[in-house]
Design a protein around this motif. Sequence first.
Motif, short mmCIF file in Angstrom:
data_model
loop_
_atom_site.label_atom_id
_atom_site.label_comp_id
_atom_site.label_asym_id
_atom_site.label_seq_id
_atom_site.Cartn_x
_atom_site.Cartn_y
_atom_site.Cartn_z
N VAL A 241 35.57 12.65 24.82
CA VAL A 241 36.38 13.08 23.58
C VAL A 241 35.67 14.34 22.89
O VAL A 241 36.56 15.35 22.45
CB VAL A 241 36.37 12.01 22.40
N ALA A 242 34.56 14.67 22.97
CA ALA A 242 33.91 15.67 22.36
C ALA A 242 34.58 17.17 23.12
O ALA A 242 34.95 18.30 22.60
CB ALA A 242 32.41 15.80 22.68
N SER A 243 34.63 17.10 24.57
CA SER A 243 35.26 18.09 25.30
C SER A 243 36.68 18.31 24.84
O SER A 243 36.99 19.54 24.95
CB SER A 243 34.80 17.94 26.71
N VAL A 244 37.37 17.38 24.86
CA VAL A 244 39.00 17.54 24.48
C VAL A 244 38.95 18.05 23.14
O VAL A 244 39.71 18.91 22.91
CB VAL A 244 39.53 16.00 24.66
N SER A 245 38.08 17.66 22.06
CA SER A 245 38.15 17.99 20.83
C SER A 245 37.90 19.62 20.55
O SER A 245 38.58 20.08 20.16
CB SER A 245 37.03 17.03 20.12
#
Length: 289
Positions: A241-245
């Motif tokens: 999620v952190a990378s997509v965010s």
Amino acid sequence: MLEKWVYPALGDLKLPDITPANISALLLSMQAKGKAHATVVKCYTILNSLFKMAFLSDTIPKNPMHKVERPKPRKDESRHDEVEAYTVDEVRHILACLDKEPLKWRVLVRLLIDTGIRRGECCGLQWKNVDFQGNSVTISGNLCYTPQKGVYLDTPKNGRSRTVDVDPDIMSLLRALRSEQAAQAISSYVFTQDGSPEPMHPQSPTRYMKKFSQRYNVPDLHPHKLRHTFASIAITSGADVASVSEKLGHSDKAVTLRMYTHADQESIKRASQIFRDALKQDTKKAGQG
């Protein structure tokens, strides 16, 4: 949030004079103008924090937020628990149909699909932001339109630039687009109006996709749905999620988490298998020891 909403509505009032009715009217006006539920809640949260600090520091005798109800989703929002996104097979169909379209639109739509950037960020992209060697683009602007100001370049929604990687095939298309554009009108912008150096109107992609949707029987095609599609497919396929965010340019990772971490049956099975494989690996290591 303060500049766009709070100051225009409450800025002329002294802090002790602001009533629950004033604050409720602000939140209702945001909903009436179609702002997303998450945006309205964020404004509520900011106001709640500010008035709490003011009350605790004895700047105001009472906290008006105690009588302001937390905003609820509009009826049209509450009916949609999950964001609308295309499946992998539907994206493949869109890509196949794009092969029949003009180069400019092939590049723009594929870039939206591949990166998840916003429509205005794509229209505001300039050639100086394109790194052909590193296969990436830097998102440093957001092309906007209002009847009062016309078309203008603003900062990205979260106020900061970010660099995102791009599929090498799309970079090849960008090179071809630069050559095609140079033969007509030199421009600093990647996507321009036909035969003009002026940037593409930020509403043009939406109008184009509506026609594309009708031509190729692609239901409800619009730029923001492609953004949702990127995030949904990436996360359900295992991206963190952190990378997509970061790639989406969300200022708050909780927004990404809330919007896109709905699980389908395949991702549930995959999570179970990852867990089992991890246990097997540990068992093997223990046996070898």
